[in-house]
Every structure is written in C-alpha cells, then in structure tokens.
Design a protein around this motif. Structure first.
Motif, PDB file in Angstrom:
ATOM      1  N   LYS A  46       6.654  -5.536 -18.997  1.00 40.37           N
ATOM      2  CA  LYS A  46       6.099  -5.760 -17.665  1.00 40.37           C
ATOM      3  C   LYS A  46       7.175  -6.200 -16.686  1.00 40.37           C
ATOM      4  O   LYS A  46       7.175  -5.796 -15.510  1.00 40.37           O
ATOM      5  N   ALA A  47       8.108  -7.027 -17.161  1.00 41.20           N
ATOM      6  CA  ALA A  47       9.199  -7.480 -16.297  1.00 41.20           C
ATOM      7  C   ALA A  47      10.063  -6.301 -15.859  1.00 41.20           C
ATOM      8  O   ALA A  47      10.513  -6.237 -14.712  1.00 41.20           O
ATOM      9  N   GLU A  60       9.049  -3.222 -15.519  1.00 40.84           N
ATOM     10  CA  GLU A  60       8.280  -2.464 -14.524  1.00 40.84           C
ATOM     11  C   GLU A  60       8.440  -3.085 -13.135  1.00 40.84           C
ATOM     12  O   GLU A  60       8.672  -2.386 -12.146  1.00 40.84           O
ATOM     13  N   ARG A  61       8.334  -4.403 -13.076  1.00 39.52           N
ATOM     14  CA  ARG A  61       8.498  -5.083 -11.796  1.00 39.52           C
ATOM     15  C   ARG A  61       9.924  -4.927 -11.263  1.00 39.52           C
ATOM     16  O   ARG A  61      10.141  -4.768 -10.058  1.00 39.52           O
ATOM     17  N   GLU A  63      10.303  -1.606  -9.594  1.00 39.54           N
ATOM     18  CA  GLU A  63       9.718  -1.571  -8.251  1.00 39.54           C
ATOM     19  C   GLU A  63      10.630  -2.253  -7.227  1.00 39.54           C
ATOM     20  O   GLU A  63      10.775  -1.782  -6.103  1.00 39.54           O
ATOM     21  N   ARG A  64      11.262  -3.346  -7.641  1.00 42.57           N
ATOM     22  CA  ARG A  64      12.154  -4.036  -6.715  1.00 42.57           C
ATOM     23  C   ARG A  64      13.390  -3.201  -6.401  1.00 42.57           C
ATOM     24  O   ARG A  64      13.902  -3.228  -5.278  1.00 42.57           O
ATOM     25  N   THR A  87       5.227  -6.982   0.027  1.00 40.14           N
ATOM     26  CA  THR A  87       5.054  -7.622  -1.270  1.00 40.14           C
ATOM     27  C   THR A  87       6.179  -7.295  -2.227  1.00 40.14           C
ATOM     28  O   THR A  87       6.445  -8.052  -3.144  1.00 40.14           O
ATOM     29  N   PHE A 134       5.930  -4.893  -4.297  1.00 35.41           N
ATOM     30  CA  PHE A 134       5.331  -4.173  -5.417  1.00 35.41           C
ATOM     31  C   PHE A 134       4.338  -3.120  -4.962  1.00 35.41           C
ATOM     32  O   PHE A 134       3.766  -2.418  -5.771  1.00 35.41           O
ATOM     33  N   GLN A 135       4.075  -3.016  -3.650  1.00 35.90           N
ATOM     34  CA  GLN A 135       3.120  -2.026  -3.156  1.00 35.90           C
ATOM     35  C   GLN A 135       3.867  -0.785  -2.700  1.00 35.90           C
ATOM     36  O   GLN A 135       4.891  -0.873  -2.026  1.00 35.90           O
ATOM     37  N   GLU A 150      12.081 -11.685 -13.319  1.00 36.65           N
ATOM     38  CA  GLU A 150      10.643 -11.441 -13.440  1.00 36.65           C
ATOM     39  C   GLU A 150      10.103 -11.953 -14.763  1.00 36.65           C
ATOM     40  O   GLU A 150       8.976 -12.462 -14.831  1.00 36.65           O
ATOM     41  N   ARG A 183       9.399 -15.524 -14.415  1.00 35.10           N
ATOM     42  CA  ARG A 183       8.174 -15.800 -13.664  1.00 35.10           C
ATOM     43  C   ARG A 183       6.922 -15.555 -14.504  1.00 35.10           C
ATOM     44  O   ARG A 183       5.898 -16.213 -14.325  1.00 35.10           O
ATOM     45  N   LEU A 184       7.001 -14.591 -15.409  1.00 31.56           N
ATOM     46  CA  LEU A 184       5.822 -14.237 -16.205  1.00 31.56           C
ATOM     47  C   LEU A 184       5.569 -15.207 -17.357  1.00 31.56           C
ATOM     48  O   LEU A 184       4.452 -15.294 -17.863  1.00 31.56           O
TER      49      LEU A 184
END
Length: 448
Positions: A125-126, A128-129, A132-133, A146, A148-149, A232, A235-236
């Motif tokens: 998941k990290a 994936e984030r 996006e960044r 955001t 992430f959008q 990330e 953060r998770l």
C-alpha cells in the motif's frame, strides 16, 4: 508471540549444529529452555503465570561458542535478544550504567523489530501511495490538492506516465519532491545515575515541541519512490499497536544474554571491601530483574517475570558459588562448555554453513581469485591454532581468525591483481607461511 510449535528440542539442536561445533550439553539446555517457552503457552492460563523460565549459566573459556549459542537461539525463536556485559554495570550510587537499562534497551530493540514487521505488512500500500506522489510530481495540476486524487482532465496522460514509470522509462528523470527533514535540534539531557529513562522521556517531549519540517529536494525517480514509500509506510503503521506488541513480545519471549557474569562475582579470596562491594551490589541490582519485576520504559511498563536470562562466564578465578545465593537460585541450569581441541578446529573450519573456509573462499571469489583448501591444509591450520592456544592464551576458535588472516594476508592484498588465478592451500604452504611464527614463541605471542 512467535509460534515455536514446529521446533522440537531435537530440531533446535540440529539447527544449532549447522553453525556451532560440539558443546552438546549447552545446546540441549537452551533447546529445552526454548521449547518450554512454547509449552508454557499451552498450559491453562491460571497456571501459565506461575511457570518461571529456567535461566541458564554457561561456564567455559572464551571462544568456545557461548555467545554464538545464545545469538543463534534468539534468531531461531525470532525473539527480542540483547547481549550485555555484566562488567559494564555498577551498583546504584556508583558511576556506570543502571541494570534496568538492559530491559529498556531490549524493549527499544523489540519496538524496532515489530515496527519493521508492520512496515513490511503495509509495504504494498505504501508503494501505491508513493507511485501516486511521483505522478503528482511529474504531472502537477492546480486543482489536485490531496496528492492521491486523479485529475479528470489529465487522466489519460497520467495513465500513460504510470505505464512508463512501471516500465522504468522514467528512472533517469529528476523531480522536485518535498520530503520530511530528518534533522532535529540536538538535545543533550544530563540526568543523575539511575534515572536515564527520565532523560530519554524529556528528549522525546522536547522533540515533539518542534514542528515536523519538510524540505524540497531534487532526486531521481527511483530514489524518490524509495523515500516516499518509507514515509508512507511510517504513516500507515500504528505505533501504539507496535509498542503494545513489542512490550508483549519482550515479556513473553525476550532473551537477555549476560556475558562476563563471573566478573561481578566476589572472587575466591572473599574480600568484602573495595571493588567486591560494588560487584555484589551489581548482583543485588540484577536480582529483582531476574526474579521478576516491573521496569518503566518510554514504551510503557515491562514485566521481567518471563524473560529468559542466559548468563555466561569463564570463571577462571571466581566460581558460580561465589555469586550471591539469591542470584544462584535464579539460574537453576548450569552447563559447562569444553575447551576446543585440534579436531574441533578442523570441524569448525569446514563443517558450519558460515565456516571460515567458506567465508574466505567467497571473499576472494569476488576478485575472481579461486581458492581451494586441501584437507591437509585445513588440518595444518587447526594444528597451528591449537598449538598457539596451548602455548599462549587460550582464546578458543577466535585464534582461527588470526591464523587465517595471517595465512592469506598477501593474497588478500594482491587479489585485485590476481584475477583469474587459482590458489591451493595445502599443508606445505601453511607450514611455509606460518611455520616460523609458530616456532618463535615470543613472536607468536604478538602476531598469532
């Protein structure tokens, strides 16, 4: 807690045999102690807390495998493990480390262990984030707030960039990223002896006063992906849960290896003044931790009732009976490790998975130098190491490191110029290289 059901005592000994030669009694003792950890978890809960760990004292000269047995045991159990030297601690009131810092250090280690496990669990998941960044940095859009959008107007372009990113076509691209600034103000807190934890808590508290700073950096896409993924993942991860699990793991499966325990014994002379008083004070400070007490750490209170303590010492001058009776009683299992012989050295050089022969062969292979150790060469190395141990100080298997390093010193130095060559280490070469040093007793004391 790690499930140890799959490891029977016989399997634990077999695993230790892959790395440690001989010392069967010590291996059996630690194997039973580790298996008892699992057995305790299976008994009814009302009885579980009454079953105390069977702490162990290992008695034997240096270099015979005491530390390695404890370290391999901890790796096998995947348990929090810390090695400390008893001689570094002093009685409260003297200058030196407080014995409770053992538990604090063990808990810090467990928190790092559990946090790393949790980060691995959220790594997908990290990443994936992070992707996006990176796409946001490559394709900024004023309406994207955001990070992430996806912006509808640039959706098709974004997906093309995503495909290129995954194929590695953008790896050489430099991008401007905003990452957390790891630099924090340097805080030095001086606290009285015995209250080191207060200093740690004050540093944490003062550190939280300063806001988290960020800075913009230019970096390649792969480096940015790694930095974003680490950020990330942090953060998770739920650090409250991490601390809770870490404390539980320390309490139920922690292992403390107390080396040089003989150095805090009063000694056979039985003096009761000067340093002997401090040594006995260290034992009395250790006693409540080994017996079972609660130690306050920055991660919460930690009970030591079920931590396994493995003590070790050469006991050349002192004897186990020179320890205070209360501490002796908390180490019911005593095993004696034997000195290593020439035959043991032969096995140590060739049998374990991490044997010195394999290590040096692999090291020199990185320079394209092929080294072959003949059987008679290995026996000659073992014989020299055993002879030097007999004539000087017996430092056990550690003597092999000195002998091997001296034997291959020239080859290791010239290896970059010897690419493509083959070296055969046989008895003749070993005698030629080391024979003179062994015959000259004064020289061997300094060099071997």
């Amino acid at each position: 807690m790690t499930d140890l059901h799959s490891f029977t005592p016989r399997e634990i000994v077999s695993e230790l045999d892959r790395y440690i030669v001989g010392q069967g009694d010590a291996k059996r003792a630690v194997a039973i102690a580790l298996r008892n950890r699992w057995r305790r978890q299976q008994v009814p809960e009302d009885l579980r807390d009454e079953i105390a760990p069977k702490n162990i004292i290992m008695i034997g000269p240096t270099g015979v495998g005491k530390t390695e047995i404890a370290r391999r045991l901890a790796r096998l159990a995947q348990a929090p493990f810390i090695k400390v030297e008893a001689s570094k601690f002093t009685e409260v009131g003297y200058v030196g480390r407080d014995v409770e810092s053992i538990v604090r250090d063990l808990t810090d280690l467990a928190v790092n262990l559990v946090a790393e496990e949790e980060r691995r669990g959220v790594q997908a998941k990290a990443e994936e984030r992070a992707e996006e960044r990176i796409l946001d940095a490559l394709l900024p859009h004023p309406s994207s707030t955001t990070g992430f959008q996806q912006v509808p107007e640039g959706g098709e372009t974004r997906e093309r960039l995503r495909a290129m990113l995954r194929r590695g076509e953008l790896d050489q691209r430099d991008i401007e990223v905003e990452v957390a600034d790891g630099a924090m103000p340097n805080l030095s807190i001086f606290t009285p002896q015995g209250v080191e934890e207060l200093g740690v808590q004050m540093k944490d508290m003062l550190g939280n006063i300063f806001p988290q700073r960020t800075r913009r950096r230019s970096m390649k896409v792969p480096a940015a992906r790694e930095a974003f993924a680490a950020e990330e993942a942090g953060r998770l991860v739920d650090m409250d849960r991490v601390r809770e699990l870490a404390v539980q793991r320390v309490e139920q499966s922690g292992i403390v290896f107390l080396d040089e325990i003989d150095k805090v014994a009063a000694g056979a002379q039985g003096g009761r003044s000067g340093p002997d008083v401090s040594r006995e004070g260290v034992q009395r400070d250790l006693l409540p931790i080994v017996e079972g007490s609660t130690v306050q750490t920055k991660h919460g209170p930690v009970r030591t009732d079920h931590i396994l303590f493995v003590a070790a010492g050469a006991f050349h001058v002192a004897k186990p009976s020179d320890l205070i009776p209360e501490l002796q009683g908390r180490f019911p299992i005593r095993v004696e490790l034997s000195s290593l012989t020439r035959d043991d050295f032969v096995r140590i050089l060739s049998e374990p998975r991490n044997s010195l022969v394999r290590q040096y062969t692999a090291l020199l292979a990185t320079e394209q130098v092929e080294v072959e150790f003949k059987d008679d060469g290995v026996q000659a190395i073992a014989e020299i190491a055993a002879n030097v141990n007999e004539r000087t100080d017996d430092i056990g298997a550690r003597r092999l490191y000195t002998v091997m390093e001296k034997l291959l010193e020239d080859v290791s130095f010239d290896a970059p110029d010897l690419a493509g060559t083959r070296l055969v280490v046989d008895e003749a070469q070993v005698r030629e290289r080391l024979g003179g040093l062994v015959e000259d007793e004064d020289l061997s004391r300094f060099i071997l």
